[in-house]
Scaffold this active site. Structure first.
Site, PDB file in Angstrom:
ATOM      1  N   ARG A   1       0.731  12.426 -11.021  1.00  0.00           N
ATOM      2  CA  ARG A   1       0.945  11.135 -10.371  1.00  0.00           C
ATOM      3  C   ARG A   1       1.258  10.054 -11.402  1.00  0.00           C
ATOM      4  O   ARG A   1       2.085   9.184 -11.174  1.00  0.00           O
ATOM      5  CB  ARG A   1      -0.290  10.771  -9.539  1.00  0.00           C
ATOM      6  CG  ARG A   1      -0.062   9.591  -8.634  1.00  0.00           C
ATOM      7  CD  ARG A   1      -1.119   9.502  -7.560  1.00  0.00           C
ATOM      8  NE  ARG A   1      -2.438   9.260  -8.117  1.00  0.00           N
ATOM      9  CZ  ARG A   1      -3.566   9.329  -7.412  1.00  0.00           C
ATOM     10  NH1 ARG A   1      -3.534   9.661  -6.144  1.00  0.00           N
ATOM     11  NH2 ARG A   1      -4.727   9.081  -7.976  1.00  0.00           N
TER      12      ARG A   1
ATOM     13  N   LYS B   1       0.567   4.268  -8.516  1.00  0.00           N
ATOM     14  CA  LYS B   1      -0.620   3.462  -8.805  1.00  0.00           C
ATOM     15  C   LYS B   1      -0.272   2.382  -9.842  1.00  0.00           C
ATOM     16  O   LYS B   1      -0.842   2.319 -10.929  1.00  0.00           O
ATOM     17  CB  LYS B   1      -1.764   4.367  -9.285  1.00  0.00           C
ATOM     18  CG  LYS B   1      -2.853   4.559  -8.200  1.00  0.00           C
ATOM     19  CD  LYS B   1      -3.926   5.489  -8.649  1.00  0.00           C
ATOM     20  CE  LYS B   1      -5.312   5.098  -8.165  1.00  0.00           C
ATOM     21  NZ  LYS B   1      -5.533   5.073  -6.721  1.00  0.00           N
TER      22      LYS B   1
ATOM     23  N   GLU C   1      -2.439   2.350   5.144  1.00  0.00           N
ATOM     24  CA  GLU C   1      -3.652   2.726   4.419  1.00  0.00           C
ATOM     25  C   GLU C   1      -4.506   1.502   4.143  1.00  0.00           C
ATOM     26  O   GLU C   1      -4.159   0.398   4.539  1.00  0.00           O
ATOM     27  CB  GLU C   1      -3.311   3.464   3.120  1.00  0.00           C
ATOM     28  CG  GLU C   1      -2.519   2.625   2.131  1.00  0.00           C
ATOM     29  CD  GLU C   1      -2.318   3.340   0.796  1.00  0.00           C
ATOM     30  OE1 GLU C   1      -3.222   4.053   0.343  1.00  0.00           O
ATOM     31  OE2 GLU C   1      -1.245   3.147   0.201  1.00  0.00           O
TER      32      GLU C   1
END
Ligand code: PLP
Length: 361
Positions: free
Chosen positions: A101, A204, A240
């Site tokens: 990620r 992120k 989310e």
């Protein structure tokens, strides 16, 4: 290259850390920062491959005022946990997924990321250096926070000439423990959005988080535990929370919003989906309207910090819906299945846990 780290001398470090260590209440750990002893720092130039870093005393780092992270937000973070087992091993949960990620995020923000092998090695070194801070079995975990930032100086908009890969760690309990373990969500239906198609919501990136604090604090001040964001394009579908993914349950179908660049591809989300399939549920990834969620039997959220948490209520405009929670809820079952694997209570048949050697002395 030696990282420029300002810190107290090692004698000071020892007495200071001993005192902090003695003051930790392992029974009452929360999701907050307890500084540990060491961190990992690697610096490398743009265009060069990642270079070996070092374990150095935990402390402030020196960064140019003209760095890309300070001026333009060129930075990514990760979050993962190390768990101590009853038989004195220390293990990481799926660190390869975090490495991957970070690579995807680095590609989006034009940085060079460490390889999965380098990432995992650095995480292991950080945990080993801080191993006394890994909570006893069942009391919590060591939360590990890798950062990849543009630390080099420049003025015109560009990718930084130098990057810093840094890892620190802190012992934690559970993130939402304070709110008695159940979540009460507020649907964010008017003001600010978290992400949009083509943006950075799917990585992120540090830039995704400060902008949601305002909405988060507003919801907190009204007594809610978190905000549920809707998609920016239509305002109809759920996406989310500030730092966790969401699922709804109806009958034997578990549904979660799809990964299309606007939500963060959670590793807990992926793991819990697999566990739900293992016990006979159908797991669907597709758009979920607010209306559909309000008709669901159960809602829960997932994340490294949160683990798996039941949602007790969702408030949308003037509607407040209550969902199934407690022993009978699927979220309770999935929480147990996941944490049993993480804590070594059941055998890890998935190959998710990565052992850190040299911890058993
Ligand atoms: C980190 C994060 C998650 C959860 O991801 P995990 O890999 O399960 O920890 C979900 N949503 C957002 C916005 C996040 O930042």
């Amino acid at each position: 290259m030696a990282p420029s780290v300002h810190s107290s001398s090692s004698t000071l470090l020892t007495s200071d850390t001993d005192e902090r260590y003695a003051n930790v209440n392992w029974e009452e750990l929360e999701f907050s920062l307890t500084p540990t002893d060491y961190m990992f720092v690697a610096k490398y130039k743009q265009g060069e491959t990642f270079s070996e870093g070092n374990i150095v005393p935990y402390g402030d780092i020196s960064i140019s005022p003209c760095s890309a992270i300070f001026n333009y937000g060129q930075g990514l973070f990760e979050g993962l946990k190390a768990y101590r087992t009853e038989d004195k091993r220390i293990r990481l949960f799926r660190p390869d997924e975090n490495a991957l990620r970070m690579q995807n995020g680095a590609e989006r923000l034009c940085m060079t990321a460490p390889s999965a092998e380098q990432f995992i090695k650095a995480v292991k070194q950080t945990v080993l250096a801080n191993k006394k801070w890994v909570p006893p079995p069942g009391k919590g975990s060591l939360y590990i926070r890798p950062l990849l930032i543009g630390s080099g100086a420049m003025l015109g908009l560009a990718s930084a000439p130098e990057y810093t890969f840094l890892i620190y760690a802190t012992p934690v309990g559970e993130y939402h423990k304070v709110s008695s373990g159940l979540m009460n969500l507020k649907v964010n239906h008017h003001n600010y959005h978290r992400s949009h198609y083509g943006g950075t919501g799917g990585v992120k990136s540090c830039t995704n988080y400060s902008p949601v604090v305002k909405t988060f604090l507003e919801a907190k001040s009204l007594g809610f535990s978190d905000v549920l964001f809707l998609d920016a394009a239509t305002g109809r579908n759920i996406e989310e929370l500030t730092t966790s993914n969401i699922f709804i349950v109806k009958g034997d179908i578990v549904t979660t919003p799809p990964i299309l660049g606007t939500i963060l591809p959670g590793i807990t989300r992926k793991s819990v989906s697999e566990l739900a399939r293992d016990i006979g549920y159908k797991v669907e990834e597709r758009d979920i309207s607010v209306d559909e969620m309000l008709e669901a039997e159960e809602v829960f959220c997932t994340g490294t910090a949160t683990v798996v948490k039941a949602v007790e209520t969702v408030t949308y405009k003037d509607k407040k819906v209550k969902y199934k929670t407690g022993e009978e809820a699927l979220s309770t079952k999935l929480y147990t299945m996941l944490t049993d694997i993480q804590m070594g209570i059941v055998e890890d048949k998935k190959g998710w846990m990565v052992e850190i050697d040299g911890c058993d002395d």
